[in-house]
Design a protein around this motif. Structure first.
Motif, mmCIF file in Angstrom:
data_model
loop_
_atom_site.group_PDB
_atom_site.id
_atom_site.type_symbol
_atom_site.label_atom_id
_atom_site.label_comp_id
_atom_site.label_asym_id
_atom_site.label_seq_id
_atom_site.Cartn_x
_atom_site.Cartn_y
_atom_site.Cartn_z
ATOM 1 N N ALA A 106 0.829 -1.210 0.000
ATOM 2 C CA ALA A 106 0.000 0.000 0.000
ATOM 3 C C ALA A 106 0.865 1.263 0.000
ATOM 4 N N VAL A 107 1.974 1.241 0.720
ATOM 5 C CA VAL A 107 2.899 2.385 0.720
ATOM 6 C C VAL A 107 3.479 2.582 -0.682
ATOM 7 N N ILE A 108 3.892 1.494 -1.315
ATOM 8 C CA ILE A 108 4.430 1.567 -2.686
ATOM 9 C C ILE A 108 3.383 2.156 -3.617
ATOM 10 N N LEU A 109 2.166 1.633 -3.532
ATOM 11 C CA LEU A 109 1.097 2.106 -4.419
ATOM 12 C C LEU A 109 0.740 3.554 -4.136
ATOM 13 N N GLN A 110 0.682 3.928 -2.859
ATOM 14 C CA GLN A 110 0.342 5.320 -2.537
ATOM 15 C C GLN A 110 1.424 6.273 -3.045
ATOM 16 N N ASP A 111 2.687 5.878 -2.927
ATOM 17 C CA ASP A 111 3.776 6.696 -3.479
ATOM 18 C C ASP A 111 3.584 6.898 -4.979
ATOM 19 N N TYR A 112 3.266 5.808 -5.679
ATOM 20 C CA TYR A 112 3.047 5.891 -7.131
ATOM 21 C C TYR A 112 1.855 6.800 -7.439
ATOM 22 N N LEU A 113 0.738 6.597 -6.734
ATOM 23 C CA LEU A 113 -0.458 7.412 -6.982
ATOM 24 C C LEU A 113 -0.190 8.884 -6.709
ATOM 25 N N ASP A 114 0.494 9.168 -5.605
ATOM 26 C CA ASP A 114 0.807 10.565 -5.262
ATOM 27 C C ASP A 114 1.677 11.204 -6.335
ATOM 28 N N GLU A 115 2.652 10.454 -6.841
ATOM 29 C CA GLU A 115 3.528 10.971 -7.894
ATOM 30 C C GLU A 115 2.729 11.274 -9.163
#
Length: 158
Positions: A130-139
Motif C-alpha cells: 500500500a505504501v508503494i502504491l500510494q507513493d506511485y499514486l501521489d507521484e
C-alpha cells in the motif's frame, strides 16, 4: 484507474489495491509464496476480482538508485508475471516502482495506528504494498498538478 500493487519478497507477496479514482491505496492481502505458477494464479485471480487496469510492482533499488540482487530477482519475477498475464489474456500496464524504504514506512504507520506486533507481522507485506502504491499514486497526481495549463488568451493566439 484502479491499480493493484505487489511487494514481492522471498517468502511472501504483499498486495494492495487502489480505489477506482486512483487516489487511495489500501492493503489487500498477503500471498505466501509457493511457486511462480501458484503465485501468478492468485495474482491473476485478484486482478480479475478487483477489475484493475494496471499493476505496480515495488522494485527494491539501493539508496543510490542501483539495482542489487534483490531488485534483479524482483525484475525477473515481474518479467515472468508479464508472460503469465499475456497467457491469461490480461492486458494491463505493468510499472516497476522504486520501493526504497517502503517496509520501514509501513511499519511506522502501523505502529502509529496502534497495531499489535502480531498484527504487524501478519500484515506488513500488504501494508508495504500500500505504501508503494500510494507513493506511485501521489507521484501521478503531482505530475498532473504540475502540468502547465493553457490560458484562454494563449489558446487563441493572444
Amino acid at each position: 484507474m484502479k491499480l493493484l500493487a505487489l511487494d514481492v519478497g522471498d517468502r511472501r507477496v504483499g498486495v494492495a489495491v487502489s480505489d477506482s479514482t486512483g487516489q487511495i491505496a489500501t492493503p489487500l492481502t498477503v500471498i505466501r509464496r509457493r511457486s511462480k505458477a501458484e503465485d501468478f494464479g492468485k495474482i491473476v485471480r485478484l486482478m480479475r476480482e478487483q477489475g484493475v487496469e494496471g499493476l505496480v510492482i515495488g522494485l527494491p533499488l539501493n539508496a543510490d538508485g542501483s539495482a542489487g540482487p534483490q531488485a534483479q530477482r524482483v525484475a525477473s519475477y515481474a518479467a515472468a508475471l508479464t508472460d503469465a498475464l499475456v497467457l491469461e489474456q490480461l492486458r494491463v500496464n505493468l510499472i516497476l516502482w522504486d520501493e526504497h524504504g517502503s517496509t520501514q514506512r509501513a511499519q511506522a504507520l502501523m505502529i502509529d495506528a496502534g497495531q499489535s506486533a502480531k498484527k504487524r507481522r501478519q500484515r506488513i507485506d500488504a501494508a508495504a504494498a500500500a505504501v508503494i502504491l500510494q507513493d506511485y499514486l501521489d507521484e501521478q497526481l503531482q505530475s498532473v498538478a504540475d502540468e502547465p495549463t493553457v490560458s484562454e488568451d494563449k489558446a487563441v493566439g493572444g
